[in-house]
Design a protein around this motif. Sequence first.
Motif, mmCIF file in Angstrom:
data_model
loop_
_atom_site.group_PDB
_atom_site.id
_atom_site.type_symbol
_atom_site.label_atom_id
_atom_site.label_comp_id
_atom_site.label_asym_id
_atom_site.label_seq_id
_atom_site.Cartn_x
_atom_site.Cartn_y
_atom_site.Cartn_z
ATOM 1 N N PHE A 157 0.428 -1.124 0.156
ATOM 2 C CA PHE A 157 0.236 -0.464 0.228
ATOM 3 C C PHE A 157 1.115 1.072 -0.068
ATOM 4 O O PHE A 157 2.119 1.508 0.465
ATOM 5 N N ALA A 158 0.173 2.175 -0.268
ATOM 6 C CA ALA A 158 0.746 3.540 -0.694
ATOM 7 C C ALA A 158 1.546 4.277 0.573
ATOM 8 O O ALA A 158 0.885 3.494 1.445
ATOM 9 N N PRO A 159 2.519 4.597 0.845
ATOM 10 C CA PRO A 159 3.034 5.222 2.308
ATOM 11 C C PRO A 159 1.715 6.113 3.199
ATOM 12 O O PRO A 159 1.879 7.139 2.150
ATOM 13 N N ARG A 218 0.340 5.366 -8.462
ATOM 14 C CA ARG A 218 1.909 5.728 -8.848
ATOM 15 C C ARG A 218 2.806 5.519 -7.737
ATOM 16 O O ARG A 218 4.756 5.651 -7.459
ATOM 17 N N GLU A 219 2.339 5.714 -6.639
ATOM 18 C CA GLU A 219 3.632 5.024 -5.436
ATOM 19 C C GLU A 219 3.646 3.258 -4.874
ATOM 20 O O GLU A 219 3.626 3.334 -4.025
ATOM 21 N N THR A 249 -2.260 -1.576 -4.527
ATOM 22 C CA THR A 249 -3.148 -2.324 -4.491
ATOM 23 C C THR A 249 -4.539 -1.188 -4.338
ATOM 24 O O THR A 249 -4.834 -1.072 -3.595
ATOM 25 N N PRO A 250 -4.622 -1.074 -5.994
ATOM 26 C CA PRO A 250 -5.364 -0.267 -6.336
ATOM 27 C C PRO A 250 -6.773 -0.709 -5.994
ATOM 28 O O PRO A 250 -8.219 0.763 -5.463
ATOM 29 N N ILE A 251 -7.211 -2.019 -5.858
ATOM 30 C CA ILE A 251 -8.669 -2.211 -5.267
ATOM 31 C C ILE A 251 -9.119 -1.792 -4.459
ATOM 32 O O ILE A 251 -10.214 -2.334 -4.093
ATOM 33 N N ILE A 252 -7.821 -1.610 -3.211
ATOM 34 C CA ILE A 252 -8.607 -1.910 -1.387
ATOM 35 C C ILE A 252 -8.062 -0.139 -1.603
ATOM 36 O O ILE A 252 -8.740 0.511 -1.112
ATOM 37 N N GLU A 253 -6.964 0.512 -2.153
ATOM 38 C CA GLU A 253 -6.839 1.457 -1.815
ATOM 39 C C GLU A 253 -8.043 3.054 -2.893
ATOM 40 O O GLU A 253 -7.561 3.653 -2.492
ATOM 41 N N ALA A 254 -8.113 2.078 -3.769
ATOM 42 C CA ALA A 254 -8.571 3.246 -4.718
ATOM 43 C C ALA A 254 -9.980 2.654 -5.502
ATOM 44 O O ALA A 254 -9.986 2.557 -7.560
#
Length: 275
Positions: A157-159, A218-219, A249-254
């Motif tokens: 995941f992104a920071p 991007r991250e 993990t865009p499916i969870i983050e976005a």
Amino acid sequence: MSVGGVDLHVRADGPVDGPTLLMLHGFGASTAWFDQVVARLPEFRIIRVDLLGHGGSERPTSGYDPESQGRLYSRLLSELDLTDVTVVGHSMGSLFGVATAEHSTRITRLVLIGEGPDTSTGTLPAGEWIIHIPWIGPILQHHGPAFVTSRVVRRAFAPGFDMTTAFANPGQGLDDARSLNHPAFTQSMKQRQAWTRQRGLDARLANLGLPALVIFGREDRFYNVDAALARYRAVQTITTTALEHVGHTPIIEAPDRVADLLREFLDRGDTAGNE
């Protein structure tokens, strides 16, 4: 389900007459990683599978290479008699999605999320090699300090991402990472590298000639996003997009944005483009 003598945990959501999506999660994950996206796509018939060696699926001592898994999930589509299927893969699930398309004419589109064309565009967590040591590796994987495993999961995941919003079960990430057996861990990593070295995902998608969508955050902390996207953009049938302030993990983050991108991709047809 028993598919070719292999027990797979399969989940189906949505109307039986909806457009069909086959979702394949990433390494050390489970079907639960797609929960938020599935909730935002109620009009789709969504089939999710715990990959071999993960979650509720069987844990054999072999069969973790992309070719074997591609044949396995191709057979699953045949058993379910599904056609015009869009495969949505996250991370390593993207490899198995491409491998499935190479073995099945039932797949008409592919979506790859957070997966580079080969390992030359990515990096592994420091110390990952330790897990491959016989005897020591399994002990560390299943019984090592929870904070070490959780730190590796956190890297997906992104920071700054709020991990308390990731799963309905707060321990899901740790539980999933510890659930896969040691052969699944070591063989998946090694055979993935060999398979993509033989031919990268960009070349395999070009050879398939199917419309494909590649999504990155991007991250992303596992891949050099610019290098990976440059490779994919060279293929005419591939649409690419990068989401700002999002990690591996865009499916969870976005999930809202991912759901919108999936709808747009299926509505657009065969026209490729880049963002």
